[in-house]
Design an enzyme around this catalytic site. Structure first.
Site, PDB file in Angstrom:
ATOM      1  N   PHE A 189       0.826  -1.225   0.000  1.00 19.80           N
ATOM      2  CA  PHE A 189       0.000   0.000   0.000  1.00 19.80           C
ATOM      3  C   PHE A 189       0.850   1.261   0.000  1.00 19.80           C
ATOM      4  O   PHE A 189       0.419   2.305   0.454  1.00 19.80           O
ATOM      5  CB  PHE A 189      -0.974  -0.012   1.197  1.00 19.80           C
ATOM      6  CG  PHE A 189      -1.679  -1.322   1.379  1.00 19.80           C
ATOM      7  CD1 PHE A 189      -2.578  -1.773   0.424  1.00 19.80           C
ATOM      8  CD2 PHE A 189      -1.428  -2.128   2.482  1.00 19.80           C
ATOM      9  CE1 PHE A 189      -3.218  -2.996   0.570  1.00 19.80           C
ATOM     10  CE2 PHE A 189      -2.054  -3.359   2.625  1.00 19.80           C
ATOM     11  CZ  PHE A 189      -2.952  -3.788   1.671  1.00 19.80           C
ATOM     12  N   GLU A 193      -5.472   1.518  -7.258  1.00 23.10           N
ATOM     13  CA  GLU A 193      -5.759   2.553  -6.271  1.00 23.10           C
ATOM     14  C   GLU A 193      -7.034   3.321  -6.577  1.00 23.10           C
ATOM     15  O   GLU A 193      -7.574   4.015  -5.721  1.00 23.10           O
ATOM     16  CB  GLU A 193      -4.559   3.502  -6.172  1.00 23.10           C
ATOM     17  CG  GLU A 193      -3.395   2.804  -5.506  1.00 23.10           C
ATOM     18  CD  GLU A 193      -2.066   3.469  -5.773  1.00 23.10           C
ATOM     19  OE1 GLU A 193      -1.392   3.833  -4.802  1.00 23.10           O
ATOM     20  OE2 GLU A 193      -1.676   3.612  -6.945  1.00 23.10           O
ATOM     21  N   GLY A 240      -4.389   1.658 -15.044  1.00 21.06           N
ATOM     22  CA  GLY A 240      -4.222   1.234 -13.647  1.00 21.06           C
ATOM     23  C   GLY A 240      -5.538   1.214 -12.907  1.00 21.06           C
ATOM     24  O   GLY A 240      -6.370   2.089 -13.083  1.00 21.06           O
TER      25      GLY A 240
END
Lengths: 331, 718
Positions: free
Chosen positions: B230, B684, B681
């Site tokens: 993370f 996140e 992506g």
């Protein structure tokens, strides 16, 4: 972890003799709290006396009351049919405690003996904490980190609360703690089992160094049969209470005859609230009447409260938690 | 390519067969335990190691007086910049001040408690409101400017009918990966090997090599599995340098595992933010101006860390005038750093809360407000977006959720006030160069090799899928080796860039292998892999079948390899990923406890390689957002200069009971500008927009606007 000696107690008198003889001895049963304390160096006993195999696991419900052995598992007590039927608040308080894994290991006696969750006490190394190291101060007070501090019974030396859920329910139901010592046994009402910190916050309970809990007695009563426990916490599970309420009522017709009210998260020990118990007696078993009765007596109930910065909200929250608990038992 | 394949490493993980960094053993291994500073600033006057040194099993005790000397780090990524145990200064609480090495872990732990350090404390502050406010240094922000200004702000403000917004705050938070950082350092014959819990093999390798004066090729980092990062495990940290240097000095392998408490100071934290957002709009909801500023703490040492929370406002909505700025305040903590989702996580809380406030001021459906300000081009750079299906996300999300806008306090069930909230999700797309090698043997099996690390996102599962799709062969024909710097280089697993970047390299290597095979089968001159595929042990090129074994045998080869590096081309598009998040909360009317009862997220994020692992990424991100919204908060003690609670009993993350069923879906897209595999992506993205959607739902339930995260029961007291 510091080296320590280990003995297994074969019976209660041997276990008591062992802790009486070895200075700095500690009893260990489920170990769910003590092992953490050992790892962090918060407890540094020279001797561990393992009582986990003593025959103190009974859960016996009779006409006079409920007897819980000190070594009865939290999960076993919560699942016991007689507990669920005649003492539902005890089952609920246990089920809202910790996690299933911990409840499978932890014992009733150990639950009462768990120590505060104050982060200054639980830190990875010594911080100012008079409970952990007498004379070192109170980091929570120094820093104003008092959101979870006690509103009742705190001292300048310590503002920690006691974290047990089931102790709050047991206090409401007039339970007593059965204690064995080197010479004789004694029984202590649960509400008197925990000490206020005063200038000796390192001592949580009235238990002497050479005594051990062997059981908990809960008198049977209509109040116990109509009891419940409500726990307010930020995380939906696996967290200690911001505020909790243990309530039992005896209802006759549509009127509350007797009520028992205890609060958790408010004090170094379960906090009985006689002002609310009196206020609820004789009140119709209806939400609005109960709400009004609690409101009218709130000032008296909190006359001795001394909120610290950040903990003020618990006063209003406590009233709502008690109301919710009463609603559940009269509903 | 898009197939819901279950995790390739699932069985290994649940059976414990998967080996994490601290699971590795080495002959003659010793255990190192850190001793960390008890004060946030000052000097070490005295370091008494006699008692620790005399403890049975202790091999060595190091302080700044006798620790191996280290070179300044000039390569890799080492944000702390300050080297451990090189001087008597203390810069933050939790800084390593000694290391105890012993034969057994328990011996090292016990001896570490006996190290006694005497300090001369210095004045310090850990409070955001007392430190000096300053600009971030030029190196901060990964090349993005601290401040931007587009359009004519004065004119835009004059043209507005309504202004909404306020000051928003997010809490300091900690990564709290289930696996604490750990490393096993072995130095043999001039070569250093670290079995490490890392998201960034090469960032760590190059920094360690630099500090120890080794050539990068003489340092090998192995990370078969990393138990969550993370952002905490991307860079090299002081404990890496200590373990490596001590292993070399002692000539014995050294295992160093951080404690949970040390995990609160060993690799930074997501800094608290103070943000101000002012949105100006016409009566019909058209934005005329966005002003978004953010301030976060950075350390008194090290490289500046700037949380680019205002950056989302640069891209999110059509708007003629946008101003954003970032400032820092120095405080005496460990250097903060990125955490899932950096920048947009806290930033979208502020922007999307302000959008909800604007919608309320305009008495407008907050979904309509967002659609009114949709844009197909980046309002700051003017570049077209390579893909932005935000409208489709909101339309589909509203349908799935059953969205209907109602005023605050209009839904109730039993004791619960029920509220609905919506928010956009957003993240910039990061792309990094990556390399991979594809090798085929005579049986037709293909081995894909790349240094990429598996941090839990599903990399081990999707890379073979990408290879199989590129080769036209079944997944069962593909093997994968990864997590080792001796393999072709791959980037850090950060910025949600791994599947896009490493996947593109795997795709390129697989296609290059096909070209080689086809050229061999058909004669020279083959330039593309079109019309070529692998089927079992045969290569099929332009309809003709050739056995791979025969082909290799004809050329005297046992196997054939192709290695390719994929590098992102300069972009004439702005690349971002998007989403729409809808949340339902229940707030107990009396007890004021907020709980999330359902969330729908619909995302526009390019091609989805594996819907199962992608869904897991999104539900993990949404869960992360629930924690940000309602639970996670690291409190600093202003007197002691430390995080008050350094364990998971005091730092609350969501448990199962906090997480309802999560409804996740993706818009069908293929972003050819972003990558040859069409992917962008996602890792996140899921953690953005969630806290705003929850805060907006809390407002809808209670009428109380909470601008500070996490949302506490006391903030909801009437």
């Amino acid at each position: 972890m510091r080296d320590f000696s280990y003995v297994r107690g074969n019976d209660v008198s041997a276990a008591v003799a062992a802790i009486a003889a070895g200075s700095g001895a500690k009893l260990i049963a489920g170990g769910t709290d003590l092992v953490n304390l050992l790892k962090e160096g918060i407890e540094q006993p020279g001797l561990l006396v393992d009582i986990s195999r003593l025959p103190l696991t009974e859960i016996e419900a009779g006409p006079g009351g409920l007897r819980l052995g000190a070594l009865a598992r939290m999960s076993d007590v919560a699942a016991h049919p007689a507990v669920r039927r005649d003492y539902p608040g005890i089952a609920r308080a246990l089920e809202l405690s910790a996690s299933a894994q911990l409840r499978n290991m932890a014992t009733m006696g150990g639950n009462l003996m768990q120590r505060t969750r104050c982060p200054y006490f639980r830190a990875e190394h010594d911080l100012p904490c008079n409970k952990r190291r007498p004379g070192s101060g109170c980091g929570a007070l120094d820093a104003g980190q008092t959101r979870s501090a006690a509103l009742f019974g705190a001292s300048g030396a310590c503002v920690a609360t006691h974290p047990s859920d089931v102790a709050v329910m047991l206090a409401a139901l007039d339970a007593s703690v059965q204690i064995a010592g080197p010479h004789s046994g004694r029984a202590v009402p649960l509400v008197e089992f925990y000490r206020l910190p005063g200038d000796q916050p390192q001592r949580d309970t009235v238990l002497a160094f050479d005594e051990m809990i062997i059981g908990i007695d809960v008198p049977a009563s209509p109040v116990a049969a109509r009891s419940c426990y409500v726990k307010a916490r930020e995380r939906a599970s696996y967290e200690f209470a911001l505020v909790s309420a243990a309530v039992g009522v005896e209802v006759d017709g549509n009127v509350i005859r007797h009520a028992r009210v205890a609060l958790g998260g408010m004090a170094p020990r379960p906090l009985r609230v006689p002002a609310w118990e009196r206020a609820l007696a004789g009140v119709p078993a209806e939400t609005e009447a109960v709400r009004a009765a609690l409101r009218a007596a709130a000032e008296a109930a909190f006359a001795d409260a001394r909120p610290l910065p950040g903990s003020e909200f618990k006063v209003a929250l406590a009233e709502q938690v008690v109301l919710r608990a009463v609603e559940e038992v009269i509903g | 390519m898009s197939a819901g394949i279950t995790r390739a490493d699932g069985a290994a993980k649940v059976t414990g067969e998967a080996r994490y960094a601290a699971d590795w053993q080495a002959d003659g291994m010793v255990h190192a335990v850190l001793v960390t500073s008890a004060i946030p600033g000052g000097r070490i006057l005295r370091a008494d190691i006699a008692a620790a040194s005399g403890t049975p099993g202790v091999v060595a005790v190091y302080t700044h007086r006798n620790a191996p000397r280290l070179n300044p780090v000039t390569a890799g990524v080492y944000p702390q910049t300050v080297l451990p145990l090189q001087d008597e200064l203390v810069r933050y609480e939790g800084e390593p001040v000694a290391v105890v090495v012993a034969e057994r872990l328990d011996q090292a732990q016990q001896a570490a408690k006996l190290v006694s350090i005497g300090y001369e404390p210095a004045d310090f502050t850990v409070e955001m409101d007392t430190g000096t406010v300053r600009m971030p240094g030029p190196e901060a922000g990964f090349g993005r400017p601290a401040d931007t200004s587009t359009g004519d702000m004065a004119a835009a403000l004059a043209a507005a009918d309504v202004v909404a917004g306020g000051e928003y705050r997010t809490a300091a938070r900690h990564h709290s990966a289930i696996e604490p950082s750990a490393t096993l350092a072995e130095y043999r014959d001039g070569t250093l090997t670290l079995h490490d819990a890392t998201q960034g093999l090469f960032w760590t390798r190059d920094a360690v090599a630099s500090a120890l004066g080794l050539r990068p090729d003489d340092v090998r980092i192995v990370a078969q599995y990393t138990g969550g990062g993370f952002g905490s495990k991307g860079a090299c940290r002081p404990h890496h340098l200590l373990a490596a240097a001590i292993a070399r000095e002692l000539g014995r392998p050294v295992r160093l595992v951080l404690t949970r408490a040390q995990s609160f100071t060993a690799h930074g934290y997501h800094p608290q933010t103070r943000q101000t957002v002012r949105l100006s709009a016409k009566r019909d909801g058209t934005l005329t101006a966005i002003r978004h500023s953010s301030r976060n703490p950075t350390a008194v040492y090290g490289a500046d860390y700037v949380e680019m929370a205002a950056a989302s406002s640069r891209f999110m909505y059509a708007c003629p005038a946008i101003e954003t700025s970032h400032r820092l305040t120095e405080i005496a903590t460990v250097l903060p750093g990125p955490m899932r989702a950096p920048d947009d996580g806290p930033g979208m809380f502020a922007l999307e809360s302000a959008m909800d406030e604007l919608a309320a001021a305009l008495e407008m459906d907050p979904v309509d407000l967002r659609l009114r300000n949709d844009t197909s081009a980046d309002p700051t750079s003017g570049k077209p977006f390579s893909g932005r299906e935000l409208r489709a996300c909101f339309t589909e999300g509203a349908r799935r959720f059953g969205w209907r806008h109602t005023p605050p306090r209009s839904r109730r069930a039993g004791d619960d006030l029920i509220g609905w909230g919506a928010a956009s999700a957003h993240m910039e797309t990061f792309r990094f160069p990556a390399s991979a090698r594809a090798t085929i043997d005579a049986s037709g099996r293909v081995l894909i090799e790349t240094a990429a690390q598996e941090i839990g996102g599903g990399t081990k599962t999707v890379l073979p899928q990408i290879a199989a799709a590129a080769l036209g062969c079944p997944l069962s024909s593909v093997d994968l080796a990864m997590g080792d710097t001796t393999l072709p280089a791959a980037p850090v697993a950060a910025g949600s860039a791994q599947t896009l970047s490493t996947g593109s390299a795997v795709h390129a290597a697989a296609r290059a292998l096909l070209v080689k095979l086809a050229s061999m089968a058909l004669g020279e001159g083959r330039a593309t892999a079109d019309g070529v595929r692998l089927e079992g042990a045969e290569i099929i090129a332009d309809g003709s079948h050739v056995r791979v074994a025969d082909l290799l045998g004809r050329h005297g080869l046992g196997s054939l390899s192709a290695e390719e590096t994929w590098a992102p081309a300069a972009a004439d598009h702005a690349m971002h990923v998007w989403g729409a998040v809808f949340a339902e909360v229940r707030v107990d009317a009396a007890l004021r406890l907020p709980r999330v009862s359902r969330i729908t997220g619909v995302y526009s994020a390019g091609a989805i390689i594996n819907p199962l692992t992608a869904r897991s990424q999104m539900i993990g991100g949404i869960t992360w957002g629930i924690g940000e919204a309602l639970l996670e908060r690291s409190v600093l003690d202003p007197a002691l200069g430390r995080f008050v609670s350094k364990n998971l009993a005091g730092y609350l993350v969501p448990v199962n009971a906090d997480v309802p069923d999560l409804d996740v879906s993706f818009v069908d897209e293929f972003d050819a500008a972003a990558s040859p595999i069409g992917a962008k992506g996602i890792g996140e993205l899921g953690a953005t927009g969630v806290s705003a959607a929850i805060a907006n739902a809390v407002y809808n339930a209670t009428g109380i606007r909470v601008r500070d995260l996490p949302i506490t029961p006391e903030a909801l007291m009437p």
